[in-house]
Design a protein around this motif. Sequence first.
Motif, PDB file in Angstrom:
ATOM      1  N   CYS A  62     189.739   7.842 -19.938  1.00 21.52           N
ATOM      2  CA  CYS A  62     188.657   8.794 -20.205  1.00 21.52           C
ATOM      3  C   CYS A  62     187.298   8.118 -20.114  1.00 21.52           C
ATOM      4  CB  CYS A  62     188.808   9.385 -21.602  1.00 21.52           C
ATOM      5  SG  CYS A  62     190.295  10.355 -21.802  1.00 21.52           S
ATOM      6  N   GLN A  63     186.316   8.885 -19.653  1.00 21.41           N
ATOM      7  CA  GLN A  63     184.934   8.417 -19.637  1.00 21.41           C
ATOM      8  C   GLN A  63     184.312   8.707 -20.995  1.00 21.41           C
ATOM      9  OE1 GLN A  63     183.297   6.940 -16.917  1.00 21.41           O
ATOM     10  NE2 GLN A  63     181.867   6.440 -18.538  1.00 21.41           N
ATOM     11  N   ILE A  64     183.734   7.698 -21.616  1.00 27.87           N
ATOM     12  CA  ILE A  64     183.059   7.922 -22.888  1.00 27.87           C
ATOM     13  C   ILE A  64     181.610   7.490 -22.780  1.00 27.87           C
ATOM     14  CG2 ILE A  64     185.180   7.675 -24.233  1.00 27.87           C
ATOM     15  CD1 ILE A  64     183.814   4.976 -25.209  1.00 27.87           C
ATOM     16  N   GLU A  65     180.768   8.107 -23.608  1.00 26.35           N
ATOM     17  CA  GLU A  65     179.356   7.731 -23.626  1.00 26.35           C
ATOM     18  C   GLU A  65     178.914   7.230 -24.995  1.00 26.35           C
ATOM     19  OE1 GLU A  65     177.271  11.273 -22.402  1.00 26.35           O
ATOM     20  OE2 GLU A  65     177.085  11.973 -24.480  1.00 26.35           O
ATOM     21  N   GLY A  66     179.757   7.414 -25.997  1.00 32.60           N
ATOM     22  CA  GLY A  66     179.374   6.952 -27.316  1.00 32.60           C
ATOM     23  C   GLY A  66     180.549   6.907 -28.268  1.00 32.60           C
ATOM     24  N   VAL A  67     180.364   6.158 -29.340  1.00 32.42           N
ATOM     25  CA  VAL A  67     181.368   6.076 -30.394  1.00 32.42           C
ATOM     26  C   VAL A  67     180.687   6.233 -31.746  1.00 32.42           C
ATOM     27  CG1 VAL A  67     182.940   4.585 -29.088  1.00 32.42           C
ATOM     28  CG2 VAL A  67     181.259   3.554 -30.620  1.00 32.42           C
ATOM     29  N   TYR A  81     187.519  -4.578 -35.963  1.00 29.94           N
ATOM     30  CA  TYR A  81     186.167  -4.228 -35.538  1.00 29.94           C
ATOM     31  C   TYR A  81     185.764  -5.045 -34.308  1.00 29.94           C
ATOM     32  CZ  TYR A  81     181.106  -3.751 -35.513  1.00 29.94           C
ATOM     33  OH  TYR A  81     179.805  -3.528 -35.124  1.00 29.94           O
ATOM     34  N   GLU A  82     185.978  -6.357 -34.373  1.00 28.69           N
ATOM     35  CA  GLU A  82     185.613  -7.224 -33.238  1.00 28.69           C
ATOM     36  C   GLU A  82     186.429  -6.877 -32.001  1.00 28.69           C
ATOM     37  OE1 GLU A  82     183.074  -9.231 -32.774  1.00 28.69           O
ATOM     38  OE2 GLU A  82     182.399  -8.716 -34.794  1.00 28.69           O
ATOM     39  N   ALA A  83     187.707  -6.564 -32.189  1.00 25.93           N
ATOM     40  CA  ALA A  83     188.549  -6.172 -31.052  1.00 25.93           C
ATOM     41  C   ALA A  83     188.032  -4.881 -30.423  1.00 25.93           C
ATOM     42  CB  ALA A  83     190.002  -6.027 -31.496  1.00 25.93           C
ATOM     43  N   LEU A  84     187.629  -3.919 -31.251  1.00 28.22           N
ATOM     44  CA  LEU A  84     187.075  -2.679 -30.729  1.00 28.22           C
ATOM     45  C   LEU A  84     185.776  -2.940 -29.978  1.00 28.22           C
ATOM     46  CD1 LEU A  84     186.944   0.391 -30.395  1.00 28.22           C
ATOM     47  CD2 LEU A  84     185.885   0.497 -32.669  1.00 28.22           C
ATOM     48  N   MET A  85     184.895  -3.741 -30.551  1.00 24.50           N
ATOM     49  CA  MET A  85     183.626  -4.031 -29.889  1.00 24.50           C
ATOM     50  C   MET A  85     183.851  -4.741 -28.558  1.00 24.50           C
ATOM     51  SD  MET A  85     181.591  -2.446 -31.781  1.00 24.50           S
ATOM     52  CE  MET A  85     180.011  -2.879 -31.074  1.00 24.50           C
ATOM     53  N   GLU A  91     184.538  -1.996 -21.385  1.00 25.38           N
ATOM     54  CA  GLU A  91     184.376  -0.690 -20.754  1.00 25.38           C
ATOM     55  C   GLU A  91     182.971  -0.541 -20.178  1.00 25.38           C
ATOM     56  OE1 GLU A  91     185.100   3.058 -19.250  1.00 25.38           O
ATOM     57  OE2 GLU A  91     186.463   1.462 -19.838  1.00 25.38           O
ATOM     58  N   THR A  92     181.970  -1.034 -20.879  1.00 29.65           N
ATOM     59  CA  THR A  92     180.601  -1.003 -20.370  1.00 29.65           C
ATOM     60  C   THR A  92     180.510  -1.777 -19.058  1.00 29.65           C
ATOM     61  OG1 THR A  92     179.626  -0.733 -22.557  1.00 29.65           O
ATOM     62  CG2 THR A  92     178.213  -1.695 -20.862  1.00 29.65           C
ATOM     63  N   GLU A  93     181.145  -2.930 -19.021  1.00 31.91           N
ATOM     64  CA  GLU A  93     181.137  -3.749 -17.800  1.00 31.91           C
ATOM     65  C   GLU A  93     181.885  -3.049 -16.658  1.00 31.91           C
ATOM     66  OE1 GLU A  93     182.818  -8.065 -16.502  1.00 31.91           O
ATOM     67  OE2 GLU A  93     181.754  -7.952 -18.420  1.00 31.91           O
ATOM     68  N   ARG A  94     183.052  -2.479 -16.956  1.00 33.94           N
ATOM     69  CA  ARG A  94     183.850  -1.793 -15.929  1.00 33.94           C
ATOM     70  C   ARG A  94     183.124  -0.574 -15.359  1.00 33.94           C
ATOM     71  NH1 ARG A  94     188.309  -2.928 -19.314  1.00 33.94           N
ATOM     72  NH2 ARG A  94     188.006  -0.977 -20.417  1.00 33.94           N
ATOM     73  N   SER A  95     182.537   0.214 -16.260  1.00 36.64           N
ATOM     74  CA  SER A  95     181.944   1.482 -15.843  1.00 36.64           C
ATOM     75  C   SER A  95     180.496   1.368 -15.400  1.00 36.64           C
ATOM     76  CB  SER A  95     182.039   2.506 -16.983  1.00 36.64           C
ATOM     77  OG  SER A  95     181.166   2.143 -18.041  1.00 36.64           O
ATOM     78  N   ARG A  97     178.118   1.665 -17.421  1.00 35.28           N
ATOM     79  CA  ARG A  97     177.389   2.612 -18.274  1.00 35.28           C
ATOM     80  C   ARG A  97     177.372   2.100 -19.708  1.00 35.28           C
ATOM     81  NH1 ARG A  97     178.584   8.533 -16.249  1.00 35.28           N
ATOM     82  NH2 ARG A  97     179.045   8.096 -14.077  1.00 35.28           N
ATOM     83  N   SER A  98     176.245   2.292 -20.363  1.00 41.30           N
ATOM     84  CA  SER A  98     176.165   1.869 -21.758  1.00 41.30           C
ATOM     85  C   SER A  98     176.897   2.867 -22.651  1.00 41.30           C
ATOM     86  CB  SER A  98     174.708   1.734 -22.200  1.00 41.30           C
ATOM     87  OG  SER A  98     174.064   2.979 -22.126  1.00 41.30           O
ATOM     88  N   ILE A  99     177.354   2.368 -23.782  1.00 41.65           N
ATOM     89  CA  ILE A  99     178.054   3.183 -24.774  1.00 41.65           C
ATOM     90  C   ILE A  99     177.264   3.086 -26.072  1.00 41.65           C
ATOM     91  CG2 ILE A  99     180.181   3.442 -26.119  1.00 41.65           C
ATOM     92  CD1 ILE A  99     181.651   2.145 -23.696  1.00 41.65           C
ATOM     93  N   SER A 100     176.769   4.212 -26.548  1.00 38.89           N
ATOM     94  CA  SER A 100     176.013   4.203 -27.800  1.00 38.89           C
ATOM     95  C   SER A 100     176.977   4.051 -28.977  1.00 38.89           C
ATOM     96  CB  SER A 100     175.178   5.470 -27.948  1.00 38.89           C
ATOM     97  OG  SER A 100     176.011   6.591 -28.124  1.00 38.89           O
ATOM     98  N   VAL A 101     176.497   3.395 -30.021  1.00 44.47           N
ATOM     99  CA  VAL A 101     177.299   3.190 -31.227  1.00 44.47           C
ATOM    100  C   VAL A 101     176.519   3.755 -32.409  1.00 44.47           C
ATOM    101  CG1 VAL A 101     178.418   1.505 -32.738  1.00 44.47           C
ATOM    102  CG2 VAL A 101     178.348   1.103 -30.263  1.00 44.47           C
ATOM    103  N   THR A 102     177.171   4.650 -33.150  1.00 50.18           N
ATOM    104  CA  THR A 102     176.581   5.264 -34.333  1.00 50.18           C
ATOM    105  C   THR A 102     177.445   4.913 -35.534  1.00 50.18           C
ATOM    106  OG1 THR A 102     175.769   7.112 -33.007  1.00 50.18           O
ATOM    107  CG2 THR A 102     175.900   7.460 -35.389  1.00 50.18           C
ATOM    108  N   TYR A 103     176.805   4.559 -36.636  1.00 49.82           N
ATOM    109  CA  TYR A 103     177.517   4.221 -37.866  1.00 49.82           C
ATOM    110  C   TYR A 103     177.223   5.265 -38.934  1.00 49.82           C
ATOM    111  CZ  TYR A 103     178.156  -0.347 -35.710  1.00 49.82           C
ATOM    112  OH  TYR A 103     178.507  -1.364 -34.847  1.00 49.82           O
TER     113      TYR A 103
END
Length: 139
Positions: A62-67, A81-85, A91-95, A97-103
């Motif tokens: 799937c294409q994602i733009e944010g988490v 957390y580190e594994a997810l990051m 994914e950013t490198e592959r695609s 495209r940047s992925i926004s991160v919201t906490y």
Amino acid sequence: MIKHPLLNADMNMLAATLGHTDEVTICDAGLPVPVGVQRIDLALTHGVPGFIETVKVWLASCQIEGVVMAEEFADANPAAYEALMTELDNETERSGRSISVTYLSHEAFKKRTGISRAVIRTGECTPYANVIFRSGVVF
């Protein structure tokens, strides 16, 4: 037979029907699933399948733009957390495209899952191993 790594029929149907900005939660075995939100339960036993394993397959499909994730995640479960990051960086490198991160606070995160199209429950049994993916577009 499909060629991409996602074999689960319910997850394939979900991926095929997502629109831009739709949200999907991948969670550990303990996160409550709100009433009315589709539950795709992958949990077989403690740790199977794992959170990161499931995230990798979702990202490959799937294409994602944010988490969105809980503020407490990094401190409460630094390995996950580190594994997810790392996977998000990959994914950013592959695609390209940047992925926004919201906490959000964990309580606000749990409420936010109520607008997810689905919650995919893994067998992960470590704390705060939860993420909401916001769908992007491939064009």
